[in-house]
Design an enzyme around this catalytic site. Sequence first.
Site, mmCIF file in Angstrom:
data_model
loop_
_atom_site.group_PDB
_atom_site.id
_atom_site.type_symbol
_atom_site.label_atom_id
_atom_site.label_comp_id
_atom_site.label_asym_id
_atom_site.label_seq_id
_atom_site.Cartn_x
_atom_site.Cartn_y
_atom_site.Cartn_z
ATOM 1 N N ARG A 1 -10.855 -9.687 -12.448
ATOM 2 C CA ARG A 1 -9.615 -9.132 -12.970
ATOM 3 C C ARG A 1 -8.656 -10.294 -13.240
ATOM 4 O O ARG A 1 -8.968 -11.445 -12.944
ATOM 5 C CB ARG A 1 -9.006 -8.177 -11.949
ATOM 6 C CG ARG A 1 -8.590 -8.861 -10.676
ATOM 7 C CD ARG A 1 -8.108 -7.913 -9.592
ATOM 8 N NE ARG A 1 -6.810 -7.323 -9.902
ATOM 9 C CZ ARG A 1 -6.011 -6.745 -8.987
ATOM 10 N NH1 ARG A 1 -6.385 -6.705 -7.716
ATOM 11 N NH2 ARG A 1 -4.871 -6.212 -9.321
ATOM 12 N N ARG A 2 -7.508 -9.990 -13.793
ATOM 13 C CA ARG A 2 -6.400 -10.932 -13.882
ATOM 14 C C ARG A 2 -6.761 -12.255 -14.549
ATOM 15 O O ARG A 2 -6.352 -13.309 -14.086
ATOM 16 C CB ARG A 2 -5.857 -11.251 -12.479
ATOM 17 C CG ARG A 2 -5.256 -10.069 -11.805
ATOM 18 C CD ARG A 2 -4.620 -10.423 -10.491
ATOM 19 N NE ARG A 2 -3.505 -9.517 -10.209
ATOM 20 C CZ ARG A 2 -2.744 -9.582 -9.151
ATOM 21 N NH1 ARG A 2 -2.942 -10.519 -8.262
ATOM 22 N NH2 ARG A 2 -1.751 -8.739 -8.985
ATOM 23 N N HIS B 1 0.808 -1.210 0.000
ATOM 24 C CA HIS B 1 0.000 0.000 0.000
ATOM 25 C C HIS B 1 0.846 1.267 0.000
ATOM 26 O O HIS B 1 0.605 2.148 -0.801
ATOM 27 C CB HIS B 1 -1.082 0.047 1.063
ATOM 28 C CG HIS B 1 -2.057 1.133 0.703
ATOM 29 N ND1 HIS B 1 -2.958 0.984 -0.317
ATOM 30 C CD2 HIS B 1 -2.166 2.403 1.111
ATOM 31 C CE1 HIS B 1 -3.603 2.121 -0.504
ATOM 32 N NE2 HIS B 1 -3.156 3.000 0.342
ATOM 33 N N HIS C 1 -10.122 1.078 -10.955
ATOM 34 C CA HIS C 1 -9.717 2.084 -9.965
ATOM 35 C C HIS C 1 -8.266 2.510 -10.167
ATOM 36 O O HIS C 1 -7.964 3.695 -10.283
ATOM 37 C CB HIS C 1 -9.918 1.533 -8.554
ATOM 38 C CG HIS C 1 -9.123 2.242 -7.505
ATOM 39 N ND1 HIS C 1 -9.432 3.523 -7.089
ATOM 40 C CD2 HIS C 1 -8.019 1.880 -6.822
ATOM 41 C CE1 HIS C 1 -8.542 3.906 -6.181
ATOM 42 N NE2 HIS C 1 -7.666 2.934 -6.008
ATOM 43 N N PHE C 2 -7.354 1.543 -10.219
ATOM 44 C CA PHE C 2 -5.955 2.005 -10.188
ATOM 45 C C PHE C 2 -5.454 2.476 -11.546
ATOM 46 O O PHE C 2 -4.402 3.100 -11.609
ATOM 47 C CB PHE C 2 -5.027 1.006 -9.488
ATOM 48 C CG PHE C 2 -4.850 -0.341 -10.123
ATOM 49 C CD1 PHE C 2 -4.215 -0.479 -11.337
ATOM 50 C CD2 PHE C 2 -5.278 -1.481 -9.459
ATOM 51 C CE1 PHE C 2 -4.032 -1.729 -11.900
ATOM 52 C CE2 PHE C 2 -5.099 -2.744 -10.018
ATOM 53 C CZ PHE C 2 -4.472 -2.859 -11.245
ATOM 54 N N HIS C 3 -6.233 2.223 -12.603
ATOM 55 C CA HIS C 3 -5.859 2.893 -13.854
ATOM 56 C C HIS C 3 -6.252 4.379 -13.818
ATOM 57 O O HIS C 3 -5.719 5.167 -14.588
ATOM 58 C CB HIS C 3 -6.470 2.186 -15.064
ATOM 59 C CG HIS C 3 -5.665 0.982 -15.475
ATOM 60 N ND1 HIS C 3 -5.808 -0.255 -14.878
ATOM 61 C CD2 HIS C 3 -4.671 0.825 -16.397
ATOM 62 C CE1 HIS C 3 -4.949 -1.117 -15.422
ATOM 63 N NE2 HIS C 3 -4.250 -0.483 -16.339
ATOM 64 N N TYR D 1 1.589 5.230 -2.517
ATOM 65 C CA TYR D 1 1.929 6.633 -2.230
ATOM 66 C C TYR D 1 3.309 6.985 -2.766
ATOM 67 O O TYR D 1 3.599 8.152 -3.032
ATOM 68 C CB TYR D 1 1.757 6.922 -0.735
ATOM 69 C CG TYR D 1 0.291 6.956 -0.455
ATOM 70 C CD1 TYR D 1 -0.451 8.093 -0.736
ATOM 71 C CD2 TYR D 1 -0.388 5.818 -0.059
ATOM 72 C CE1 TYR D 1 -1.821 8.095 -0.594
ATOM 73 C CE2 TYR D 1 -1.760 5.803 0.079
ATOM 74 C CZ TYR D 1 -2.469 6.961 -0.189
ATOM 75 O OH TYR D 1 -3.827 6.956 -0.079
#
Lengths: 167, 52, 590
Positions: free
Chosen positions: C450-451, C236, C387-389, C240
Amino acid sequence: MHIHNYEKIWLVLAMIMIVGFLTTVTYGATAVGIEMISDEEDTIDPGALDEDPRFAEPRVEQVGENEYEAYVVAQQYIFSPDPIEVPANSTVTFYVTSPDVIHGFQVAGTNANTMVIPGEVAKLTVETEEPGEHGIVCNEYCGSGHHVMEGKLIIHPEDEFEMEDDE
Amino acid sequence: MSGDAVVTEIDHDEFNPRGTLALILVYFAILVVMWVFMYFVEFLGNDLTVIG
Amino acid sequence: MSSAIESGEPTFLDRFPQEAKVVRSALWSSFIALTLGALFGIIQTLHRTDVLRVFSSGNYYTILTAHGVLMVVSFTIFFLVGIYTWAVVRSLDRPVEDIRYTWTWYGLMVLGTLMALVAILGGFIDSIDISADVLFTFYAPLQAHPLFYGGLAIFLIGTWLAGADWFRSWYAWKQENPGERIPLQTFMVLITMLMWYIASIGITIAVVIFLLPWSLGIIDQVNPLLTRTLFWFWGHPVVYFWLMPAYLLWYTVLPKVSGGRLFSDPLARVVFVLFLLLSTPVGIHHQYLDPGIADGFKFIALTNTMFLLLPSLLTAFTVVASMEHGARQRGGTGLLGWLRALPWANPAFTGMALAGLMFAAGGFSGMINAGLNINYLVHNTLWVPGHFHLTVGTAVALTFMAATYWLWPQLTNKPIFSRPIALAQVILWFVGMALMSNAMHVAGLIGIPRRTAEPQYDGFDFIPTFGSIAELDLQLVVGGTLLTLSAILFVSNLVLSISLPKVSGLGQPLPPALSGPDDAPKVLDNLKLWTAIALVLVILAYTLPLASIVDRGGLFGPGGTPYPTMIEFGSTLLEIYTPLTTDWISGWLQ
């Protein structure tokens, strides 16, 4: 350090929002009764599932008037038993484990979703409603055949459901 | 490149970011509405209620 | 701040030619990774949607691993070390202490990347026994070749040494400037690295004590829940680590390209301190659905995560206010009319502004991911990559590309080859990602995982609440194609810039904040204090869960079955080292 008044307003709103989110989640956990996958099940030897009373023969068992337990093994690249058959309007507890690598277990498009970790038993209780068929997918990459790993959950109408043992 | 079109200098004390406040309040409203929708409609309204 | 003075400014290259070369090398490494990553990205998009399947579905996972590692480790972190070297040298206004040392850490990062890449790409060649089809998360018992773990370790050591380089510069600067506030950019760099050192504890233990010896055959098995938890201890905060360089650019460069000044230096410092404190004790929110972790620990992760929203929400205000300040200085008026006065023709501005807008959307889907029980709805569905794209794939990636348009001329003394192409590029990225990510979020809600190489199953179909699977696939393909085109335009534009003649006057000084560092309480610069509090929070959040996992499952197992089964070329080492290491480890634990 002077903070502009508008920024103070935003800070307060942001805090209210965060507390609001936490409150919603707590409401879900308490009033609605949604529990998280936890650590209440003991660990298990993933190399000796065939000696385990629950997982040697993956199956569904009736444990109460309207309560069922499904002992499910997720392994490269199948779920057993397949299909998993339960009656509508019942309480079903899935116990899912793996003899090889990490898998996922999700009744596709529903909230029944858990990780399956070798050595651990995931316990997940759901309430079934309408009769119908759902796919089950492994939703964690588990090897080169991951994409063929699927199963089925069949929810039978209550009056048509019979346990195989009774036949 | 771009900092060259300044027509008035505005310092901290005479600057009230009203537009920012307006935008961020809109964002706040969107977040709250979307959260309620996602939690109560998409999640709690979904099949197979998890109770344990 | 008139343009006449500005154009006379020497550039970073004029002032620090040796450092500019390091920064350029790091950025090139980053962009090579981006190019390869984009290539693997489009192959996946076409494969998943069954438009074109060039490789077998087994090889899809090799491609997915390469895409993940190249994008979120190589592209982002090489960019970080480049931009942070620039930021420290620029804001302290002094060269690095020893340029040979700087090249050493850069060289280690390159070496580590190549090692991991060889291991990953080996997965394409069946005749050799090297592979690392383990995806970015490398969850055991999936096993990679030792080169993969070794490469990762060397890469990480490179980043730690890079941090030491920046601390060394700051320390030398402090001796000469006693009592002065740490310049904002350097402050951000140091705080980021403190977070990184703390986060690295998790992955170092996972790789050095468990996974590398296991892949070498020195130990037979590992505890999959333990290594997974140690991964997320790091996994995580690494989020950041991607975001903080983007934040540095939003706080210090975006106000400049907007034509204004940063609204508040003190709040920027507060935001970074909050990241240091809260980035690590939240990793368990990636494990909400893991058996073997008590729900109480999950609730603690939830609470910490929700408060971690605060620095991002504060950033939204400060950054938009800085843009508004720029717009009003440029003559913008009205409640929202000032938006028109922003320099939308400037690709550096437009790219960063659109990146920020996408972050607002990505922030929302992140709140859903973080929401403990609602995670049942979206966990491991396509929602999550959706989300993370938006976050790393746009907020971070698009900011990096946009900032490059601003910084690159100052590193090369050459303008960007084409500004219109640059502008088209950032807009294409935004539009492509809007389509692709929207389809991913919607697909996730109907349960598409996903994946997976083939999200088409024999026994059942996914039923969209509206539209059709074909429409979602179309959005994915069109979005993915636009993104690939955008990446090609970005890299080509830079490559073509090489041929341009050098010019002078490309320097771009950064203006001071409206509310400067003197308004910030001194305690904010007390790095020791914040590090100590961060460590205490990590200890509080992780001691009990880790102890419980080890207590339940043992330090080294129950292990599951390693996959794939590789030739145990370490088996000869096994007899020699096993007693030694296990004795050492158990001794160390007591």
